[in-house]
Design a protein around this motif. Sequence first.
Motif, PDB file in Angstrom:
ATOM      1  N   ALA A 104      13.237   6.795   1.113  1.00 50.51           N
ATOM      2  CA  ALA A 104      13.644   7.699   0.040  1.00 50.51           C
ATOM      3  C   ALA A 104      13.751   6.894  -1.243  1.00 50.51           C
ATOM      4  N   LEU A 105      13.110   7.384  -2.299  1.00 49.74           N
ATOM      5  CA  LEU A 105      13.103   6.712  -3.589  1.00 49.74           C
ATOM      6  C   LEU A 105      13.626   7.678  -4.647  1.00 49.74           C
ATOM      7  N   PRO A 122      19.226  14.145   2.291  1.00 50.95           N
ATOM      8  CA  PRO A 122      17.854  14.496   2.681  1.00 50.95           C
ATOM      9  C   PRO A 122      17.396  15.794   2.048  1.00 50.95           C
ATOM     10  N   TRP A 123      16.109  15.883   1.840  1.00 50.68           N
ATOM     11  CA  TRP A 123      15.513  17.110   1.311  1.00 50.68           C
ATOM     12  C   TRP A 123      14.216  17.366   2.076  1.00 50.68           C
ATOM     13  N   GLY A 124      13.961  18.597   2.371  1.00 51.56           N
ATOM     14  CA  GLY A 124      12.714  18.961   3.043  1.00 51.56           C
ATOM     15  C   GLY A 124      12.614  18.513   4.480  1.00 51.56           C
ATOM     16  N   SER A 182       9.554  10.762  -1.598  1.00 54.15           N
ATOM     17  CA  SER A 182       9.415   9.906  -0.424  1.00 54.15           C
ATOM     18  C   SER A 182       8.333   8.874  -0.708  1.00 54.15           C
ATOM     19  N   VAL A 183       8.460   7.726  -0.056  1.00 53.41           N
ATOM     20  CA  VAL A 183       7.457   6.677  -0.189  1.00 53.41           C
ATOM     21  C   VAL A 183       7.256   6.043   1.179  1.00 53.41           C
ATOM     22  N   ALA A 229       0.826  -1.215   0.000  1.00 54.92           N
ATOM     23  CA  ALA A 229       0.000   0.000   0.000  1.00 54.92           C
ATOM     24  C   ALA A 229       0.857   1.260   0.000  1.00 54.92           C
ATOM     25  N   PRO A 230       1.722   1.436  -1.000  1.00 53.37           N
ATOM     26  CA  PRO A 230       2.643   2.576  -0.988  1.00 53.37           C
ATOM     27  C   PRO A 230       1.924   3.905  -1.161  1.00 53.37           C
ATOM     28  N   GLU A 231       2.405   4.902  -0.444  1.00 53.26           N
ATOM     29  CA  GLU A 231       1.954   6.276  -0.590  1.00 53.26           C
ATOM     30  C   GLU A 231       3.167   7.106  -0.988  1.00 53.26           C
ATOM     31  N   PHE A 232       3.114   7.706  -2.175  1.00 53.15           N
ATOM     32  CA  PHE A 232       4.239   8.473  -2.691  1.00 53.15           C
ATOM     33  C   PHE A 232       4.058   9.944  -2.339  1.00 53.15           C
ATOM     34  N   GLY A 233       5.141  10.540  -1.850  1.00 57.00           N
ATOM     35  CA  GLY A 233       5.092  11.942  -1.443  1.00 57.00           C
ATOM     36  C   GLY A 233       5.446  12.872  -2.582  1.00 57.00           C
ATOM     37  N   ALA A 234       5.566  14.152  -2.233  1.00 53.46           N
ATOM     38  CA  ALA A 234       5.874  15.174  -3.225  1.00 53.46           C
ATOM     39  C   ALA A 234       7.253  14.919  -3.837  1.00 53.46           C
TER      40      ALA A 234
END
Length: 406
Positions: free
Chosen positions: A139-140, A172-174, A125-126, A109-114
């Motif tokens: 991190a992807l 890292p970012w954000g 991000s995932v 159930a992946p949720e992908f970020g901005a």
Amino acid sequence: MSAPDRVGRRAFVVGTGAAALLAGSGAGAGAGSAAAAEPGAVAEAGVVAEAGVVEGALPDFHPLLKEELRFPLAWGTSPIRDFRAWRRAARAKVEEHLFVGPDDGTPYAPEFGARAEADGYTRESVTLALTRHERVRGALLTPHGTGPFPAVLLLHDHGSKFDIGKEKLVRPWGDGEARLASAQAWADRCFSGRFVGDELARRGYVVLALDALGWGDRGPITYEQQQALASNLFNLGSSLAGLMAREDVRAAAFLAGLDRVDRRRVAAVGFSMGAFRAWQTAALSDDIAAAASVCWMTGLKEVMVPGNNITRGQSAYHMLHPGLARHLDFPDVASIAAPRPMLFFHGAQDSLFTAEGVRVAYEKLGAVWRSRHAGERLHTKVWPDLGHVFADRMQDEVFAWLDSVL
């Protein structure tokens, strides 16, 4: 042993009937006591065994325990002569000692970020379920261009540094300046200032990096809390090292299943504890086509010596599968991945691993790959002037190797 050294210690004669107290009781002075017997009489009665004492982190009888470790399931020692049958049996034995249930098919159930664009690749991000108990943020990184791409499951180290995990390898970012500063300092210390994941993404690899339990978003724990965490998981019928192994195998399957990834070209790469995780994942997962492990491979007997880091406990629990050493050594487990391409690097100045332990492990690995007529698929190297690092020149060689095998 001198007489003063024996004060307060007891020795017993083990015979066919009962044990006779030899020392530590007043009865020893009697004319008819076992203590007064001739040495020959003692030998005939049975075996003399002294109570052990702990000197430092190891019991004084630890050499005897090491002698008992014969690794009977190792390839070449095991009575199983068909390699595929041996791989199944050896993998099943490792699985048995993980103390964590098998993959129950929990949906990722992946949720992908901005998304955020970088130089030649995209960051995102995932968040996904590696087990039914917890969702994990990772991190992807995806190269620009048209896939499917080769991919790398990037596995972070221990380092007794828990505020960052995936960020040790992916810039890292954000996440704020504090986390970026910590990550850059770690990259400077261990990776010649580079973020290995970003380097791989620029070279055309999809990269997935996740936190192990206790690091980054899943922590941070402290160095002193590791042993309690591990023992509490044992008390709950689970295992810290087994959970990490199971999660890494699940992460490999998730990465291989992404549409952007060529599932035939997925590698596991890691440094230090991450190196252990890389070869372990290759041994336990058919989704890994190759693995590169930098600064974690040794023979168990050779590393279990007084003063070695692994004897302190704490960090050792992340790699400890109780009872497995009765069957397989570390290189024996890694050999389950044969004859797939595998790379092992070691720094000769690395104080965490004895030179003899590395030599023994490399010889065992080489024998297995040669037995499969695949010696050229195993790449082992000792860097004479380097310690416990994944320096830029080591990285360049690993990257070139990955290009060649994937």
